[in-house]
Design an enzyme around this catalytic site. Structure first.
Site, short mmCIF file in Angstrom:
data_model
loop_
_atom_site.label_atom_id
_atom_site.label_comp_id
_atom_site.label_asym_id
_atom_site.label_seq_id
_atom_site.Cartn_x
_atom_site.Cartn_y
_atom_site.Cartn_z
N LEU A 98 43.06 35.27 20.50
CA LEU A 98 42.20 34.15 20.91
C LEU A 98 42.79 33.39 22.09
O LEU A 98 42.80 32.16 22.12
CB LEU A 98 41.94 33.23 19.71
CG LEU A 98 41.06 33.88 18.64
CD1 LEU A 98 41.03 33.05 17.36
CD2 LEU A 98 39.63 34.09 19.15
N SER A 105 36.10 41.83 33.53
CA SER A 105 36.44 40.92 34.64
C SER A 105 35.56 39.69 34.64
O SER A 105 34.39 39.76 34.26
CB SER A 105 36.29 41.63 35.98
OG SER A 105 36.50 40.70 37.03
N GLY A 106 36.15 38.60 35.07
CA GLY A 106 35.34 37.38 35.20
C GLY A 106 36.10 36.11 34.87
O GLY A 106 35.53 35.02 34.94
N LYS A 135 38.78 49.18 36.45
CA LYS A 135 39.20 47.76 36.45
C LYS A 135 40.44 47.58 37.34
O LYS A 135 40.59 46.59 38.04
CB LYS A 135 39.48 47.28 35.02
CG LYS A 135 40.02 45.86 34.94
CD LYS A 135 38.98 44.83 35.37
CE LYS A 135 39.41 43.46 35.75
NZ LYS A 135 40.53 42.77 35.31
N HIS A 193 39.27 47.57 40.80
CA HIS A 193 38.63 46.25 41.00
C HIS A 193 39.69 45.23 41.37
O HIS A 193 39.55 44.45 42.32
CB HIS A 193 37.89 45.84 39.72
CG HIS A 193 37.48 44.39 39.69
ND1 HIS A 193 38.38 43.36 39.45
CD2 HIS A 193 36.29 43.79 39.90
CE1 HIS A 193 37.74 42.20 39.52
NE2 HIS A 193 36.47 42.44 39.77
N ASN A 194 40.79 45.24 40.63
CA ASN A 194 41.83 44.25 40.89
C ASN A 194 42.55 44.50 42.21
O ASN A 194 42.92 43.55 42.90
CB ASN A 194 42.83 44.22 39.73
CG ASN A 194 42.28 43.42 38.55
OD1 ASN A 194 41.07 43.36 38.36
ND2 ASN A 194 43.14 42.82 37.75
N GLU A 202 40.36 43.08 44.62
CA GLU A 202 40.47 41.61 44.46
C GLU A 202 41.68 41.09 45.25
O GLU A 202 41.59 40.09 45.97
CB GLU A 202 40.62 41.30 42.96
CG GLU A 202 40.89 39.87 42.58
CD GLU A 202 41.12 39.71 41.07
OE1 GLU A 202 40.25 40.10 40.28
OE2 GLU A 202 42.20 39.20 40.67
C1 6PG Z 1 39.51 39.54 36.57
C2 6PG Z 1 40.90 39.33 37.09
C3 6PG Z 1 41.90 39.20 35.99
C4 6PG Z 1 43.34 39.10 36.46
C5 6PG Z 1 43.66 37.90 37.27
C6 6PG Z 1 45.14 37.70 37.53
O1 6PG Z 1 38.91 40.51 37.01
O2 6PG Z 1 39.02 38.74 35.77
O3 6PG Z 1 41.27 40.44 37.85
O4 6PG Z 1 41.77 40.32 35.17
O5 6PG Z 1 44.14 39.06 35.34
O6 6PG Z 1 42.99 37.94 38.46
O7 6PG Z 1 45.71 38.81 38.11
P1 6PG Z 1 47.12 38.67 38.87
O8 6PG Z 1 47.98 37.80 38.01
O9 6PG Z 1 47.68 40.04 39.01
O10 6PG Z 1 46.79 38.01 40.16
#
Ligand code: 6PG
Length: 477
Positions: A11, A130-131, A184, A187-188, A191
């Site tokens: 949680l 993600s989100g 994912k 995706h990161n 990101e």
């Molecule tokens: C998401 C993000 C998430 C991630 C953070 C922090 O898609 O919601 O990618 O999963 O944990 O962005 O990532 P870092 O600590 O590596 O910046």
């Protein structure tokens, strides 16, 4: 109360958001956290959703509260904790039950877990979510990997809790095994590239023109109404407009320039390298975070090498501001093209048959990189399904054709001013190499053959050739 339809373990921020989201969509959910105080606090704050939440004090109780066959969603920290929970759950779960790992797992761990659970009667799913906190609570983007049959069993719940883009749910089954967690990870990686390139544009304005944070924020807010329209640009504008209650200065100016990273961006770069796919904008973004962490070293280097060129006397003119916007767009195009190429290669290597347009579609809402651009990307893939590269689809070629001159001018400006733009210049270097029909690898091949007799192919014939390089070799003919 009727039995829960699903269990959820962990949680933390993401877990509690997802639990409330599930309960709100009408699915009774049994929840468990290792520290029971957190379970109590969570339940206490769940308000009217409490009617759909069953707080549990142990794994045994959690499992007993779920209607078989039981899906159990793990929202614990990626790594050891996932293995520990799986071990614990195996004691109580029965044939036909399912474990869904919704954390940021390394897809190689996910593949190992599939193997370890093989033959146990317990089904496994590796699910990328993600989100952030808001996404988990109100609609994340959900990337599922595992068997299609397993997906069908949890599809109604996952579809109900996912974000929606113009009514379409941002959740999908992407392929077998580690497919969901791999997607994912990419995706990161994207990101990281998106964030780094935004930060580089910010740096040019802050250090090259001494523009105050609020004014830079206003520019990002304006750009959010154009091709850069995206969550990350939107929040950048908000971040830059926020004042520090303590000092009254822009909050961003009070934050130490040392970025954290939990590893997913690095994994994206590593996997790209392992497959031999250039993902230079992502790699540069990961490296930039690592260098940012070397705060002391950078301070000493600044003293050793002196500062960069003095900032411009006045503000940037309109043409340069337009260039900054289009440079960021061009960098984005290159970074996404790289990320999607990594996924295409992985799709072949791991036989996942990843649906590229679907991936772009489920990223249009809910996730951190959500943007209008992803809608364009999905359409580009749909219209040109056979294009061998995203940059060779008609839509992307038109967009990049228009945007790359700006990227060139911005990178050149930054280079001459001594302002670091590693991700933007990596994107430009990639693009220029990508569209160079005759590159310079002929010289690399010559060097390799000179020192190691590795052989080279000739432009005028078949086969592998060697030298002659030295006078002796020349004499031997
Ligand atoms: C998401 C993000 C998430 C991630 C953070 C922090 O898609 O919601 O990618 O999963 O944990 O962005 O990532 P870092 O600590 O590596 O910046």
């Amino acid at each position: 109360m009727t039995k829960a339809e699903i269990g959820l373990i962990g949680l933390g921020v993401m877990g509690s958001g997802l639990a409330l989201n599930i309960a709100e969509k009408g699915y009774p959910v049994a929840v468990y956290n290792r520290t029971s105080a957190r379970t109590g606090a969570f339940f206490g704050s769940a308000g009217e959703l409490r009617g759909n939440i069953v707080p549990c004090a142990s794994l045994r109780e959690l499992v007993a509260q779920i209607r078989p066959p039981r899906p159990v969603l793990l929202m614990v920290q990626a790594g050891k904790a996932v293995d520990e929970q799986i071990r614990g759950l195996r004691e109580f779960l029965a044939e036909g039950d399912m474990i869904v790992d919704g954390g940021n797992a390394n897809f190689r761990d996910t593949m190992r877990r599939f193997d370890e659970l093989e033959g146990s009667g317990i089904t496994f799913i590796g699910m990328g979510v993600s989100g952030g906190a808001v996404g988990a609570r109100h609609g994340p983007s959900i990337m599922v990997g595992g068997s299609r049959e397993a997906w069908r069993r949890v599809e109604p719940i996952l579809t109900a809790i996912a974000a929606r883009y113009r009514g379409e749910p941002c959740s999908a089954w992407l392929g077998e095994g580690g497919a969901g967690h791999f997607v994912k990870t990419i995706h990161n990686g994207i990101e990281y590239a998106d964030m780094q390139m935004i930060a580089e544009i910010y740096g040019i304005l802050r250090d090259g023109f001494t523009m105050p944070a609020a004014a830079i924020g206003a520019l990002f807010a304006k750009w959010n109404g154009g091709p850069l329209d995206s969550y990350l640009v939107e929040i950048t504008a908000e971040v830059l407009a926020t004042a520090d209650p303590k000092s009254g200065k822009p909050l961003v100016d009070m934050i130490l320039d040392r970025a954290g990273q939990k590893g997913t961006g690095r994994w994206a770069a590593i996997e790209a390298q392992m497959m031999g796919v250039p993902a230079t904008a992502i790699e540069a973004a990961v490296a930039a975070r690592s260098l940012s962490a070397e705060k002391g070293l950078r301070g000493r280097a600044a003293a050793a090498y002196g500062g960069r060129a003095a900032p411009a006397a006045g503000p940037p003119d309109d043409a340069f501001i337009d260039d900054l916007e289009m440079a960021l767009f061009a960098g984005k195009i290159a970074a996404y093209a790289q990320g999607f190429t990594v996924m295409e290669e992985a799709s072949c290597e791991f036989r996942w048959d990843l649906p590229m347009a679907t991936i772009a579609r489920i990223w249009r809402a809910g996730c951190i990189i959500r943007s209008q651009f992803l809608d364009a990307l999905a359409r580009a893939r749909d219209t040109d399904p056979d294009a061998e590269h995203l940059l060779l689809t008609r839509d992307f070629a038109a967009m990049m054709g228009k945007a790359h001159p700006s990227l060139r001018r911005v990178v050149a400006h930054a280079a001459l001013a001594g302002l670091p733009v590693p991700a933007l210049s990596a994107a430009l270097g990639y693009f220029d190499a990508f569209r160079q029909a005759r590159g310079t690898a002929n010289l690399i091949q010559a060097q390799r053959d000179f020192f190691g007799a590795h052989g080279f192919e000739r432009v005028d014939g078949e086969g592998l050739h060697h030298g002659p390089w030295t006078p002796q070799e020349q004499a031997q003919g």
